[in-house]
Design a protein around this motif. Structure first.
Motif, PDB file in Angstrom:
ATOM      1  N   TYR A 167       0.692  -1.276  -0.147  1.00  0.00           N
ATOM      2  CA  TYR A 167       0.127  -0.235   0.231  1.00  0.00           C
ATOM      3  C   TYR A 167       0.936   1.735   0.049  1.00  0.00           C
ATOM      4  N   PRO A 168       0.605   1.993  -0.592  1.00  0.00           N
ATOM      5  CA  PRO A 168       1.374   3.395  -0.942  1.00  0.00           C
ATOM      6  C   PRO A 168       1.547   4.277  -0.126  1.00  0.00           C
ATOM      7  N   ALA A 223       9.061   2.685 -21.337  1.00  0.00           N
ATOM      8  CA  ALA A 223       8.879   4.179 -21.349  1.00  0.00           C
ATOM      9  C   ALA A 223       8.207   5.055 -20.751  1.00  0.00           C
ATOM     10  N   LYS A 224       7.993   4.700 -19.521  1.00  0.00           N
ATOM     11  CA  LYS A 224       7.673   5.274 -18.579  1.00  0.00           C
ATOM     12  C   LYS A 224       8.774   5.101 -17.295  1.00  0.00           C
ATOM     13  N   LEU A 225       8.523   3.952 -17.227  1.00  0.00           N
ATOM     14  CA  LEU A 225       9.410   3.901 -15.784  1.00  0.00           C
ATOM     15  C   LEU A 225      10.898   3.029 -15.690  1.00  0.00           C
ATOM     16  N   GLY A 226      11.745   3.074 -17.379  1.00  0.00           N
ATOM     17  CA  GLY A 226      12.912   3.482 -17.673  1.00  0.00           C
ATOM     18  C   GLY A 226      14.026   4.768 -16.660  1.00  0.00           C
ATOM     19  N   LYS A 227      13.323   5.325 -16.760  1.00  0.00           N
ATOM     20  CA  LYS A 227      13.764   6.838 -15.801  1.00  0.00           C
ATOM     21  C   LYS A 227      13.290   6.908 -14.833  1.00  0.00           C
ATOM     22  N   GLU A 275       5.738   4.608  -5.712  1.00  0.00           N
ATOM     23  CA  GLU A 275       4.921   6.630  -5.439  1.00  0.00           C
ATOM     24  C   GLU A 275       5.367   6.552  -7.264  1.00  0.00           C
ATOM     25  N   GLU A 276       6.258   5.873  -7.862  1.00  0.00           N
ATOM     26  CA  GLU A 276       6.459   6.404  -8.987  1.00  0.00           C
ATOM     27  C   GLU A 276       4.805   5.128 -10.325  1.00  0.00           C
ATOM     28  N   LEU A 277       4.820   3.453  -8.987  1.00  0.00           N
ATOM     29  CA  LEU A 277       4.301   3.208  -9.902  1.00  0.00           C
ATOM     30  C   LEU A 277       2.987   2.867 -10.011  1.00  0.00           C
ATOM     31  N   ALA A 286      -2.865   5.054 -14.108  1.00  0.00           N
ATOM     32  CA  ALA A 286      -3.217   6.004 -15.692  1.00  0.00           C
ATOM     33  C   ALA A 286      -2.680   5.084 -16.822  1.00  0.00           C
ATOM     34  N   ALA A 287      -2.703   3.845 -16.469  1.00  0.00           N
ATOM     35  CA  ALA A 287      -2.170   3.286 -18.087  1.00  0.00           C
ATOM     36  C   ALA A 287      -3.249   2.554 -18.424  1.00  0.00           C
ATOM     37  N   THR A 288      -3.482   2.922 -19.568  1.00  0.00           N
ATOM     38  CA  THR A 288      -4.591   2.253 -20.542  1.00  0.00           C
ATOM     39  C   THR A 288      -4.106   1.609 -21.742  1.00  0.00           C
ATOM     40  N   LEU A 289      -4.464   0.662 -22.030  1.00  0.00           N
ATOM     41  CA  LEU A 289      -4.972  -0.137 -23.217  1.00  0.00           C
ATOM     42  C   LEU A 289      -5.391  -0.082 -24.240  1.00  0.00           C
ATOM     43  N   PRO A 290      -4.890  -0.156 -25.815  1.00  0.00           N
ATOM     44  CA  PRO A 290      -5.524  -0.110 -27.275  1.00  0.00           C
ATOM     45  C   PRO A 290      -6.168  -0.582 -26.933  1.00  0.00           C
TER      46      PRO A 290
END
Lengths: 348, 354
Positions: free
Chosen positions: A149-150, B318-322, B287-289, B295-299
């Motif tokens: 849980y964050p 693309a988004k978490l590599g950083k 906290e980033e994950l 927000a993740a959406t799939l086509p």
């Protein structure tokens, strides 16, 4: 449960009376209610209300309602919606409201369920709508946030609404109860949990509590079925109210909890008779639910009043053509906010 | 919704029990009455030369690290070493429709009446009845005996959707993270909550792999437990990672995830200091994950679990590599996993269950 401390002066208990003799109802609830101020709002069709001694209670009749809101608006508060007048005139922080056909439930140990203590505990501890905690409400004694849980979400948000449940006669609709006339809810689920963000749910007015300061303007009488009757099977006012309140809470980052406390709900009316009436409410939900699920409020709506007005406009625009009852609901919502503001300004 | 209690099917030829272990399997003795009809897949972590003794009378296959390397070849790099995350190898090699996975420190719990809880039976009940992710039912799972949909629940939503995952809970030692364990070393979960409920669409949750069942045909390829343990910067986030991935995919494909009953009795609290070291990075990274997964959406072109998962791995890169280079490796491992899954399960692309 480790109960939050309950201050008698912060609670009003609001009952919409459908029967004139409330003696047995009040006696059953005496151990739990007698500390608190009660507001009883009499349905216009009911003769004078009888209440036993020893309660601090104010009874509002139709003429009281007319005095406050005017005769043209009094119809907003008839039938199951009479209780909303109680919400309007209360000046307490917390409101607890139950139907007058409920008795206190008992825990597994045989103790009476003190719904006031439980509801206030729900309202006074944060809600956690942004991420689901698999051990349910982490603020209950003996519980906590689970692994994964964050941490940034662990302070939660204020809880604005506490939806309780029912043993014995659960709040099923008429078709369900008619199909299964012997079905009783015997399962005491010892949990309360936050209804997640954007998840809509059917609020049952049978057993609720809310923070009037946070969401009072959104606890509103609006959707009145054409053939609304005197049994819960023939009304949707609370379900509609719940969709509005949840939308407002999601937008304002407030929480809604569902679960304990339980009340014991007694039999009232006939499911088959209700079933014979037109199924208006059931059909309306098919339009109402998709509407609320896709509704997004604008960032400029920052108060509960703003949100309600915005929702009302959207209801009129997007649902109005579906059924006239939605148009009336939208208009009632706008009227309610005006009344709310007017009554508030009298207090100051 | 049956008005009388129909017996739950055993599904003994359709369900595998996957157990990761590094120690021994003594705990199976307690489970024998409930587990013996089923085939077990034991994934042995750690030193492959150690012999794990399986109690008599169980039908099982056992894989150690050497087996994993032999079967997957270079693709074995996606399977964690020195971490119970290795269990997902068991999901991959299974040929059954359903998987139940349990930790070797989990025992049979008792319900409030004192009866032993058949956790597997409850998981099967959960999986065989629909989920209701689109609208919250205040009386929890409406398909359970003695429950139903409440007033106001739209009739068009009462059919529900197929259930892909059944997430069980734990009495006694709760699944807390290291900081909470350190602050509350004595806290035990004694509250038996008699409910199963669907986690609503759009809501993420922390999935615990200790007591978990799923429909392998509906969601199996997404149940990858990530890169943990030896040589990895993080541990104790294997099931979490899988849980976030499967939830996004289930939401996209219209599948359901249930949580609640059954309870098992979790007997062993792992060392909180060891846990803290494993989780430390995860506590910051999540906290980033979480915003990423929220927000993740799939086509809509992604109509199979594999295509959803591959798309997700692209987004991870693309988004978490950083956030950390670990996520580049993890994204690659996700693709390796799918390749390995498809190789070992060639007969069909797993389409969304309907």
């Amino acid at each position: 449960m480790s109960p939050a401390s309950v201050n008698d002066n912060e609670v009003d208990i609001v009952i919409g009376a459908f029967r004139s003799d409330l003696t047995s109802f009040m006696e059953e609830w005496r151990p739990i209610f007698s500390r608190f101020h009660l507001i009883v709002v009499k349905d216009p069709d009911v003769k004078e209300v009888q209440i036993p001694e020893g309660f601090d209670v104010r009874v509002y009749t139709e003429s009281d309602i007319v005095k406050v809101v005017g005769s043209s608006k009094a119809s907003l508060f008839s039938g199951y919606s009479s209780r909303y007048f109680g919400y309007l005139v209360s000046n307490k922080k917390y409101i607890i409201s139950i139907d007058d056909d409920c008795s206190p439930a008992k825990t597994k140990d045989g103790d009476l369920v003190d719904i006031v203590a439980y509801h206030l505990n729900n309202l006074k501890t944060p809600a956690t709508p942004f991420f689901f905690n698999t051990l349910y409400d982490p603020y209950q004694k003996g519980s906590d946030f689970v692994r994964g849980y964050p941490f940034s979400l662990r302070s939660g948000v204020p809880c604005a609404l506490s939806c309780g449940l029912w043993l014995n006669f659960a709040d099923y609709d008429a078709p369900t109860q008619a199909l299964k006339p012997d079905m009783r809810n015997t399962r005491y689920v010892d949990a309360v949990l936050t209804v997640p963000l954007k998840s809509m749910m059917p609020m049952s007015g049978v057993n609720i509590a809310f923070d009037r300061e946070l969401v009072g303007p959104a606890m509103l009488p609006a959707l009145k079925l054409v053939k609304e009757g005197k049994v819960r099977w023939e009304t949707m006012e609370d379900v509609w109210c719940g969709l509005v309140v949840k939308t407002v809470c999601d937008h304002l980052k407030l929480g809604v909890k569902s679960g304990i406390p339980y009340v014991w709900r007694n039999e009232k009316g006939s499911a088959i008779d209700s079933l014979k009436k037109e199924w208006e409410g059931v059909k309306l939900m098919e339009d109402a639910v998709p509407f609320f699920e896709t509704l997004r409020l604008s960032p400029s709506s920052v108060t509960a009043e703003d949100c309600v007005v915005e929702i009302a406009a959207a209801v009129k625009e997007r649902l109005g053509s579906t059924h006239a009852v939605f148009v009336s609901a939208a208009e009632a919502m706008v009227e309610w906010v005006k009344l709310w503001k007017a009554v508030r300004s009298l207090d100051h | 919704m049956a008005s009388s209690v129909t017996p739950t099917p055993l599904l003994k030829d359709e369900l595998d029990i996957v157990i990761p272990t590094i120690r021994n399997l003594d705990f199976l003795e307690m489970w024998r009455p409930f587990f013996q009809p089923y085939h077990l897949i034991i994934v042995q972590d750690g030193d492959p030369s150690k012999v794990i003794k399986v109690p008599e009378g169980f039908d099982y296959e056992l894989y150690n690290r050497n087996d994993i390397n032999r079967i997957l070849g270079p693709k074995s790099s996606c399977i964690s070493f020195k971490d119970s995350a290795c269990r997902c190898f068991g999901y991959m090699v299974s040929k059954k429709k359903y998987i139940f996975t349990i930790d070797d420190d989990c025992f049979v719990a008792k319900d409030p009446s004192g009866n032993d809880i058949n956790a597997l039976e409850q998981h099967i009940k959960n999986l065989l009845s629909p989920s209701t992710p689109f609208f919250f039912n205040t009386l929890y799972d409406p398909y359970r005996e003695g429950a139903d949909f409440v007033r106001g629940y739209p009739f068009s939503l009462r059919e529900g959707v197929p259930t892909a995952v059944s997430h069980g809970l734990w009495l006694n030692i709760p699944d807390y993270d290291a900081p909470t364990q350190l602050v509350k070393p004595r806290e035990r979960n004694t509250r038996f909550v008699d409910a199963v409920l669907t986690i609503p669409k759009g809501t993420l949750f922390p999935m615990c792999g200790m007591n978990l069942a799923f429909d392998r045909e509906l969601i199996g390829p997404a149940m990858y437990f990530g890169l943990m343990g030896d040589g990895q910067p993080i541990g104790r986030y294997d099931d979490m990672w899988a849980g976030w991935c499967i939830k996004v995919i289930c939401d996209h494909l219209g599948l359901g995830v249930k949580t609640g009953l059954p309870y098992i009795w979790h007997s062993k609290a792992s060392n909180p200091f060891v846990n803290l070291k494993k989780e430390y990075k995860g506590i910051y990274w999540q906290e980033e994950l979480i915003p990423f997964f929220q927000a993740a959406t799939l086509p809509k072109e992604c109509t199979t679990v594999q295509s959803c998962y591959k798309e997700l791995s692209k987004q991870v890169k693309a988004k978490l590599g950083k956030v950390d280079d670990y996520f580049n490796k993890l994204a690659d491992a996700m693709l390796t996993w799918i390749e390995a899954w498809d190789e070992l399960n060639p007969s069909k692309q797993l389409a969304k269950g309907k």
